[in-house]
Design a protein around this motif. Structure first.
Motif, PDB file in Angstrom:
ATOM      1  N   CYS A 140       0.809  -1.227   0.000  1.00  0.00           N
ATOM      2  CA  CYS A 140       0.000   0.000   0.000  1.00  0.00           C
ATOM      3  C   CYS A 140       0.839   1.273   0.000  1.00  0.00           C
ATOM      4  CB  CYS A 140      -0.926  -0.011   1.211  1.00  0.00           C
ATOM      5  SG  CYS A 140      -0.046  -0.163   2.777  1.00  0.00           S
ATOM      6  N   ASP A 141       0.146   2.416  -0.149  1.00  0.00           N
ATOM      7  CA  ASP A 141       0.824   3.727  -0.195  1.00  0.00           C
ATOM      8  C   ASP A 141       0.026   4.755   0.616  1.00  0.00           C
ATOM      9  OD1 ASP A 141      -1.339   3.843  -1.958  1.00  0.00           O
ATOM     10  OD2 ASP A 141      -0.357   5.271  -3.306  1.00  0.00           O
ATOM     11  N   PRO A 142      -0.172   4.507   1.936  1.00  0.00           N
ATOM     12  CA  PRO A 142      -1.127   5.346   2.685  1.00  0.00           C
ATOM     13  C   PRO A 142      -0.819   6.840   2.629  1.00  0.00           C
ATOM     14  CG  PRO A 142      -0.189   3.563   4.050  1.00  0.00           C
ATOM     15  CD  PRO A 142       0.535   3.552   2.758  1.00  0.00           C
ATOM     16  N   GLY A 143      -1.799   7.614   2.220  1.00  0.00           N
ATOM     17  CA  GLY A 143      -3.191   7.574   1.817  1.00  0.00           C
ATOM     18  C   GLY A 143      -4.242   7.230   2.893  1.00  0.00           C
ATOM     19  N   GLN A 144      -5.236   8.184   3.073  1.00  0.00           N
ATOM     20  CA  GLN A 144      -6.311   7.918   4.029  1.00  0.00           C
ATOM     21  C   GLN A 144      -7.101   6.667   3.660  1.00  0.00           C
ATOM     22  OE1 GLN A 144      -5.917  10.916   2.552  1.00  0.00           O
ATOM     23  NE2 GLN A 144      -5.675  12.484   4.123  1.00  0.00           N
ATOM     24  N   ASP A 145      -7.385   6.457   2.367  1.00  0.00           N
ATOM     25  CA  ASP A 145      -8.210   5.284   2.029  1.00  0.00           C
ATOM     26  C   ASP A 145      -7.402   3.996   2.200  1.00  0.00           C
ATOM     27  OD1 ASP A 145      -6.808   6.128  -0.320  1.00  0.00           O
ATOM     28  OD2 ASP A 145      -8.158   4.951  -1.575  1.00  0.00           O
ATOM     29  N   ASP A 146      -6.081   4.055   1.977  1.00  0.00           N
ATOM     30  CA  ASP A 146      -5.228   2.902   2.302  1.00  0.00           C
ATOM     31  C   ASP A 146      -5.281   2.664   3.812  1.00  0.00           C
ATOM     32  OD1 ASP A 146      -3.033   2.581  -0.229  1.00  0.00           O
ATOM     33  OD2 ASP A 146      -3.838   4.546   0.027  1.00  0.00           O
ATOM     34  N   ALA A 147      -5.241   3.756   4.585  1.00  0.00           N
ATOM     35  CA  ALA A 147      -5.231   3.630   6.049  1.00  0.00           C
ATOM     36  C   ALA A 147      -6.517   2.943   6.520  1.00  0.00           C
ATOM     37  CB  ALA A 147      -5.100   5.012   6.684  1.00  0.00           C
ATOM     38  N   ILE A 148      -7.647   3.316   5.925  1.00  0.00           N
ATOM     39  CA  ILE A 148      -8.926   2.699   6.329  1.00  0.00           C
ATOM     40  C   ILE A 148      -8.948   1.236   5.874  1.00  0.00           C
ATOM     41  CG2 ILE A 148     -11.449   2.852   6.072  1.00  0.00           C
ATOM     42  CD1 ILE A 148     -10.991   5.958   5.735  1.00  0.00           C
TER      43      ILE A 148
ATOM     44  N   GLU B  77      -0.398  14.679  -3.125  1.00  0.00           N
ATOM     45  CA  GLU B  77      -0.628  15.473  -1.909  1.00  0.00           C
ATOM     46  C   GLU B  77      -1.870  16.350  -2.054  1.00  0.00           C
ATOM     47  OE1 GLU B  77       2.332  15.173  -3.338  1.00  0.00           O
ATOM     48  OE2 GLU B  77       3.762  14.513  -1.799  1.00  0.00           O
ATOM     49  N   TYR B  78      -2.194  16.703  -3.291  1.00  0.00           N
ATOM     50  CA  TYR B  78      -3.368  17.556  -3.508  1.00  0.00           C
ATOM     51  C   TYR B  78      -4.660  16.848  -3.091  1.00  0.00           C
ATOM     52  CZ  TYR B  78      -3.695  14.770  -7.788  1.00  0.00           C
ATOM     53  OH  TYR B  78      -3.772  13.722  -8.671  1.00  0.00           O
ATOM     54  N   VAL B  79      -4.611  15.512  -3.021  1.00  0.00           N
ATOM     55  CA  VAL B  79      -5.778  14.761  -2.529  1.00  0.00           C
ATOM     56  C   VAL B  79      -5.596  14.445  -1.037  1.00  0.00           C
ATOM     57  CG1 VAL B  79      -7.166  12.651  -2.757  1.00  0.00           C
ATOM     58  CG2 VAL B  79      -6.031  13.621  -4.776  1.00  0.00           C
ATOM     59  N   HIS B  80      -4.432  13.903  -0.687  1.00  0.00           N
ATOM     60  CA  HIS B  80      -4.244  13.274   0.629  1.00  0.00           C
ATOM     61  C   HIS B  80      -3.569  14.179   1.662  1.00  0.00           C
ATOM     62  CE1 HIS B  80      -5.497   9.354  -0.961  1.00  0.00           C
ATOM     63  NE2 HIS B  80      -4.890   9.741  -2.064  1.00  0.00           N
ATOM     64  N   GLY B  81      -3.116  15.368   1.221  1.00  0.00           N
ATOM     65  CA  GLY B  81      -2.412  16.264   2.135  1.00  0.00           C
ATOM     66  C   GLY B  81      -0.925  16.012   2.103  1.00  0.00           C
ATOM     67  N   ILE B  82      -0.177  16.919   2.694  1.00  0.00           N
ATOM     68  CA  ILE B  82       1.269  16.892   2.609  1.00  0.00           C
ATOM     69  C   ILE B  82       1.851  15.638   3.285  1.00  0.00           C
ATOM     70  CG2 ILE B  82       1.664  18.391   4.617  1.00  0.00           C
ATOM     71  CD1 ILE B  82       3.560  18.681   1.349  1.00  0.00           C
ATOM     72  N   GLU B  83       1.161  15.115   4.327  1.00  0.00           N
ATOM     73  CA  GLU B  83       1.654  13.918   5.028  1.00  0.00           C
ATOM     74  C   GLU B  83       1.076  12.630   4.461  1.00  0.00           C
ATOM     75  OE1 GLU B  83       4.067  14.243   6.914  1.00  0.00           O
ATOM     76  OE2 GLU B  83       3.995  16.379   7.339  1.00  0.00           O
ATOM     77  N   GLY B  84       0.070  12.727   3.621  1.00  0.00           N
ATOM     78  CA  GLY B  84      -0.546  11.527   3.034  1.00  0.00           C
ATOM     79  C   GLY B  84      -1.757  11.026   3.806  1.00  0.00           C
TER      80      GLY B  84
END
Ligand code: BDR
Ligand code: CA
Length: 314
Positions: free
Chosen positions: A10-18, A81-88
């Protein structure tokens, strides 16, 4: 149901995190052999850290985490980052996790784990660019015998692209890797945008998750509040699509999804349509059917499962 042995890439990413939290919630069904990370939504040093943060926040102690490829096979890395933010995983607390990063390279971990396993015994679950999986296959094609199935988030047909007019992010980032994996001759299930755009959260769902009463529910809601803003603006929806959790939801209950066995080819040359998944849905070619292309989902069933499972966590 027999417990499945899985490697999550994976490459978290909020949706990867969920997706990771959903996987952690079902130890009786999923035996997670390791989590490998790849450059994608954000660079590798952040995706590996983010996987460790989410694992630590969920209170999971016995799963090892590996860093893999820091760039696609041939292309320059593009990130989101434009989707997930600077930290992902903006919306989640960012800290230096205690869970260590394993020294072994993710590609070598995949090769070693598969090599030591029985034939057809491991399910790979990639939810980022397919670089690590493709590099493992390239380096040691014998591991293919060990794979029972690959359940991928990537691609698009009817929905069009989310990164270029015709390409979805994971495939666009590394189309050459996607080509290797899709032609590996193993059973492949694909969760494209055509289905992930049917599991869009909304304020009511986010509020219900927040009120589950556990830390993980609060974590998911907090990440969704950040993540949703992008898709709300882009699509005019009341939330964002839960792309990556579709993979684990499929492993937990495949009956929630509807798909069709088709040929999927990846464009690797055209500047205009690079990374486009060409899906022979209506069987207009004689190309061999290499993928089970998911195109529909029981949305209520999906969200019922997500809430039920997240409520089981810390
Ligand atoms: C995919 O790209 C990433 O931004 C998400 O994590 C998901 O894997 C959706 O196109
Ligand atoms: Ca992802």
């Amino acid at each position: 149901m027999k417990r499945k042995n899985i490697i999550i890439d994976c490459d978290p990413g909020q949706d990867d995190a969920i997706m990771l939290l959903l996987a952690f919630s079902a130890p009786e069904k999923l035996n997670i052999l390791g989590i490998t990370t790849v450059a994608g939504n954000v660079p590798l040093e952040k995706t590996q850290r983010n996987a460790r943060i989410i694992t630590e926040l969920a209170g999971i102690e016995n799963i090892k985490i590996y860093a893999g490829c820091d760039r696609p096979i041939k292309k320059k890395l593009i990130t989101a980052e434009y989707v997930h933010g600077i930290e992902g995983i903006d919306g989640a607390p960012i800290f230096n996790p205690k869970i260590p990063l394993e020294e072994q390279h993710a590609v070598d971990f995949i090769i070693e784990t598969l090599s030591l396993s029985e034939d057809d015994s491991i399910t790979l679950v990639p939810t980022g660019p397919l670089t690590n999986i493709a590099q493992a296959i390239k380096k040691n094609p014998k591991i293919l015998n060990k794979i029972s199935e690959i359940v991928i988030m990537g691609g698009a047909m009817k929905e069009g692209g989310n990164t270029t007019p015709s390409a979805e992010f994971n495939i666009y980032v590394d189309p050459h890797a996607a080509e290797i994996v899709l032609n590996a001759g193993k059973p492949i299930v694909i969760m494209p945008l055509d289905v992930t755009h049917k599991v869009i959260t909304n304020t009511e769902i986010t509020n219900r998750i927040e009120k589950l009463g556990n830390k993980s529910g609060k974590l998911v809601a907090s990440m969704l509040k950040f993540y949703n803003r992008f898709d709300e603006k882009k699509y005019g929806s009341d939330g964002g699509p839960l792309h990556d959790p579709c993979t684990i939801a499929y492993l937990l209950d495949s009956e929630l999804f509807i798909g069709k066995q088709v040929n999927v080819s990846v464009e690797t040359k055209s500047e205009l349509t690079l990374g486009c998944t060409s899906v022979d849905f209506w069987e207009v070619t004689n190309k061999s059917k290499n993928c089970f292309w998911i195109y529909d989902v029981n949305k209520d069933g999906f969200f019922d499962m997500l809430l039920r499972q997240i409520s089981k966590l810390k």
